[in-house]
Design an enzyme around this catalytic site. Structure first.
Site, mmCIF file in Angstrom:
data_model
loop_
_atom_site.group_PDB
_atom_site.id
_atom_site.type_symbol
_atom_site.label_atom_id
_atom_site.label_comp_id
_atom_site.label_asym_id
_atom_site.label_seq_id
_atom_site.Cartn_x
_atom_site.Cartn_y
_atom_site.Cartn_z
ATOM 1 C CD GLU A 77 -9.104 -0.251 -42.593
ATOM 2 O OE1 GLU A 77 -8.517 -1.280 -42.977
ATOM 3 O OE2 GLU A 77 -9.454 0.673 -43.363
ATOM 4 C CE1 TYR A 114 21.027 -11.750 -40.820
ATOM 5 C CE2 TYR A 114 20.111 -10.981 -42.897
ATOM 6 C CZ TYR A 114 20.847 -11.915 -42.179
ATOM 7 O OH TYR A 114 21.387 -12.996 -42.813
ATOM 8 C CD GLU A 144 -2.187 -1.043 -53.272
ATOM 9 O OE1 GLU A 144 -2.972 -1.715 -53.945
ATOM 10 O OE2 GLU A 144 -2.498 -0.581 -52.136
ATOM 11 C CE LYS A 186 -5.931 -3.755 -44.332
ATOM 12 N NZ LYS A 186 -6.475 -2.397 -44.574
#
Length: 219
Positions: free
Chosen positions: A24, A56, A76, A102
């Protein structure tokens, strides 16, 4: 917190390298971020003034810096860092809702995406949401061994002083220390004493990581 308005950014997409598994982090994956920021927009609407709301572009830059910064294992953690960066970087924001997704999570089956949703109010030093702020003391270690080391420390102190709800009370002398481990240049080190208007370490950590990214550090 009653009748609070909101500014949101939805569908921010980044290719980033996070996760528990080695592949990953090596190959990277697609992450989608939704962010809602609760604040009072009445003054912005009445005055037609950008300074009374949230820019923004600045918010997007903070989120991008976190996603494309050093790798972490958990969604998290990404969510907490984004929430902390927004709450510390934009004083008018009183609550954030962060969704981190994800694509193609490694779960041994067909799953389109996985994710977490975090809701975080501004919390004062006493632990009361959106309450009276109490200042606490924090110490931050500074160090650089790349480029103009002294200038890097000066820029870091300037960035700390520019943080909302943060006051730089004192900065130590600069000390040169020997690098440990593989051969590399010696460090310039110092310590800054801060007075901050919140006590959660993650709120301050989010801003510190943003400063590192802005100054070119790659973990």
């Amino acid at each position: 917190m009653d009748n609070i308005d909101a500014v949101y950014l939805r569908g921010m997409v980044f290719h980033a390298r996070h996760g528990v598994l080695a592949w990953e982090r090596e190959c990277g994956e697609v992450y989608r971020i939704d962010l809602e920021m609760g604040l009072d927009l009445r003054r912005a609407g009445a005055k037609d003034d950008l300074t009374e709301t949230v820019d923004y572009g600045l918010v997007y830059a903070k989120v991008r810096g976190i996603l494309e910064g050093g790798p972490v294992e958990l969604l998290e953690t990404l969510g907490e860092r984004i929430a902390a960066a927004v709450l510390t970087g934009f004083p008018s924001v009183r609550r954030v809702v962060v969704r981190v997704e994800k694509e193609r999570p490694p779960v041994g089956g067909l799953v389109e995406r996985s994710g977490v949703v975090l809701t975080r109010p501004f919390v004062d030093a006493a632990g009361a949401p959106d309450g009276e702020r109490s200042a606490v003391t924090a110490y931050v270690a500074l160090g650089s061994n790349v480029g103009d080391r002294g200038e890097a420390l000066r820029q870091a102190v300037t960035a700390l002083a520019a943080l909302p709800r943060v006051q730089v009370e004192k900065v130590s002398s600069v000390y040169e220390t020997q690098a440990v481990g593989e051969r590399q240049r010696d460090f310039f080190n110092a310590v800054a004493r801060l007075r901050v208007e919140f006590s959660q370490p993650l709120l301050l950590l989010g801003s510190l990581l943003g400063i590192e990214t802005a100054l070119g550090r790659r973990r």
